[in-house]
Design an enzyme around this catalytic site. Sequence first.
Site, PDB file in Angstrom:
ATOM      1  N   SER A  30     -17.716  32.643  19.192  1.00  0.00           N
ATOM      2  CA  SER A  30     -16.324  32.241  19.013  1.00  0.00           C
ATOM      3  C   SER A  30     -16.248  30.954  18.227  1.00  0.00           C
ATOM      4  O   SER A  30     -17.205  30.189  18.135  1.00  0.00           O
ATOM      5  CB  SER A  30     -15.639  32.060  20.365  1.00  0.00           C
ATOM      6  OG  SER A  30     -15.933  30.777  20.886  1.00  0.00           O
ATOM      7  N   LYS A  31     -15.092  30.756  17.665  1.00  0.00           N
ATOM      8  CA  LYS A  31     -14.836  29.597  16.820  1.00  0.00           C
ATOM      9  C   LYS A  31     -15.020  28.291  17.569  1.00  0.00           C
ATOM     10  O   LYS A  31     -15.447  27.293  17.008  1.00  0.00           O
ATOM     11  CB  LYS A  31     -13.406  29.715  16.308  1.00  0.00           C
ATOM     12  CG  LYS A  31     -13.089  28.795  15.179  1.00  0.00           C
ATOM     13  CD  LYS A  31     -11.798  29.188  14.534  1.00  0.00           C
ATOM     14  CE  LYS A  31     -11.969  29.954  13.259  1.00  0.00           C
ATOM     15  NZ  LYS A  31     -13.142  29.694  12.482  1.00  0.00           N
ATOM     16  N   ARG A  32     -14.690  28.329  18.811  1.00  0.00           N
ATOM     17  CA  ARG A  32     -14.711  27.109  19.608  1.00  0.00           C
ATOM     18  C   ARG A  32     -16.083  26.461  19.681  1.00  0.00           C
ATOM     19  O   ARG A  32     -16.240  25.266  19.716  1.00  0.00           O
ATOM     20  CB  ARG A  32     -14.221  27.387  21.037  1.00  0.00           C
ATOM     21  CG  ARG A  32     -12.766  27.687  21.105  1.00  0.00           C
ATOM     22  CD  ARG A  32     -11.966  26.453  20.722  1.00  0.00           C
ATOM     23  NE  ARG A  32     -10.602  26.785  20.328  1.00  0.00           N
ATOM     24  CZ  ARG A  32      -9.608  26.988  21.178  1.00  0.00           C
ATOM     25  NH1 ARG A  32      -9.837  26.899  22.457  1.00  0.00           N
ATOM     26  NH2 ARG A  32      -8.410  27.280  20.736  1.00  0.00           N
TER      27      ARG A  32
END
Length: 526
Positions: A282-284
Site C-alpha cells: 500500500s501507498k502508506r
Amino acid sequence: MFWYNSVNGFSHSAGKRAPTFGRRGVHMAEEVRVRFAPSPTGYLHVGGARTALFNWLWARHTGGTFILRIEDTDRKRYVPDSLDDIMASLRWLGLEWDEGPDAGGPYGPYFQSQRLEHYHRYAEELIARGAAYRCYCTPERLAQVREERRRRGLPPGYDRHCRYLPEEERARLEAEGTPSVVRLKVPETGQTVVHDLLRGEIAFDNQKLEDVVLLKSDGYPTYHLAVVVDDHLMRISHVMRADEWISSFPLHALIYRALEWEMPVFVHLPMILDPSGKGKLSKRKQRRPDGQVEENMTMVREFREAGYLPEALFNFLATLGWAYSGEQEIFSVEEAVAKFELEDIRTAPAVFSYEKLEWMNGVYIRALAPEELARRLVPFMERAGLRVTADDLLPLIPLVQERLKTLADGPAYLDFFFQDIETPSADVLVPKKMDAPRTLEALRAAREVLAEVEWNEEAIEARLRQLAGELGLKAGQLFQPIRVATTGKRVAPPLFGTLYHLGRERALERIDRALQVLEQAAVQEQ
RNA sequence: GCCCCCAUCGUCUAGAGGACUAGGAUACCACCCUUUCAAGGUGGAGACAGGGGUUCGAAUCCCCUUGGGGGCACCA
C-alpha cells in the site's frame, strides 16, 4: 433444504497439482471466459493489474475471452476519473479486453449499475426459495448489535433478528414501507465446503458464517450478490481473484447452490506484500532505497510516470506468484501466454521487490531498438524542461542505453547536450590525487588538442590518450577534468562520444569557463 | 477475539519421497574489463521456521507449535 447439503458439486479433491481441465472433464471443450472486475473507487493498483494480467494470460493461453466488468455498486466511494485510469492502465500494459466498456459484447451491459434488474430478480428468487430474507433493521440498531457482541466477546456480526420476524410483524413493516435490505439465510449448522483449484477443498462451519447483505436499501447489490449473478449470467468459466476473497467464498457458494447454478473454477491469487513483508502493498508504507523516506509506488500510472516500460511491468507482474521453471524469468508477452498454466500459480504471498523490477526494466531498456528508446525518452525529456525530438536523441542513444534503469533517468544523463551547464567549481574539476595547478595545466593542453583535432570520436580519443602520455598522467586524470568541464557532472556518458556530439565549439567554450575557475583556484593554492 | 490462507537464501523462485553437497534470478561483497557511471565476465557469502510422526529414505506426506498474512460493513 437442498442447499444445506453443501458438499455437492465436487466429485473429488483436486489438490495442488490437479490438472486444469480434468476436474471438469465434461467441459474440456467449453470456452474459457474470465473477467477482471475492478470497482471505480481509485486508480489501478499493481495488485489489481496482476489479477487482470493473470486472467488475461489465461484467456489468451486458451483462446478464450477476457472480459472487463465494472463493479460500480458503491455510489459513496465512486471516484469519477478512476474508470479512465483503469482502462488506460490496462491498455498501457497491453491487456486489451474482448468484452466490456468500449468493446461491448453479448453479455452486457458491463457496468453493474446498469444491471440492477438482474440483481433484484435473483434476490427475489432467493427469497422465494427460502435462501434469503428481508431485514428491516436500521444501521443504528446494527451498530448497537455489533457493539453489544463485541462487549460479550462474540465475533462482530448480525444477530439475525429479522430472520425470525413473525409474519404479521413483517407484513406491518412492509405495509409501512419500511426500508429493507435482503440478507442471505445462512444455514445454522453443518459445513460449507468450497473448492479452490490450487488449495483443494476448504471447509467452513456454517455457524461462523454471517447473514450478509445481498441487496442494499438503496437498491444496489453488494459484491456478494452481484459477483455471483454476473459471473453466472456472463458465463464465466474461471474466477481468478485475490486471496482476500477466500473468507467470503462460502457465502458465494451458498448463493450458487441456492440458485442451483453450476460454479466456475475458482483460483485465489496470492497477495502482494509490501517490501517490509508486513501487510498488503500500500501507498502508506514507506521504503527507503538510499535513506530517503518516500511513499511506495502502487498505482500503475505511477510506474508509467516513473519511466518503467509496460513490457517490463508486465513481465515483472507475471512472475509475481507465477513461475514457469525457476530458470527463466524474462518472458516476452507471447512466451508468457504460451507458458502460463494455472497449476504454476503459487499460493504463498509474494513481496513486491522494487529492486528486481528496476533491474528488469533495465533489461528491457537495453533490448529496445535505439529509435524506439529515443521515441520513448522524448516525453521524459520534455517533462524535465528539455525540448527535444526523437531525432535529436537518436545519435546519443548508444551513449546512454545501457546506463538507463528507467526512462526518467534520461534527463540526468543527457540534459547537458540540450541546455547550458553551470560552470563547475574547482573541487569538482580537480580529480583525486591531483591539485588545481596540475589540473589547470592538463586541461589547457587538452583544450589545445581539441581545438585542432579532426572532429571524430576515434581521432579525439587517440589524441587525448597520446596527450595523457605526454603529460605523464593516467588516462583518468586527464579525462575526468574534461568530463566535468564539458558536462558539469562527475558521472556522465563515455567521454569521446560525448565530446563529439557536443561539438567542438560548445566543448571549447565550456572548457574555457572551467579554465577560468581553475586559474583562480590555482592562484589561491599557492 | 473468532474464522481462513500461507511457510525453501534479505527478496522472487526451482523442487511432485531417493537425481540435493538444495538449483536459478535479484540484491550484496570481491576480482577482471575500464576515462567516470553503467553494462558484461569470474568468484563469494546466503535458505528448507521448530518439534513430533509415516517411510529403508522427507525440503517434499501427516500432526502440533511458532511465525506471517487475510477476513469478520447496507466497501469491493
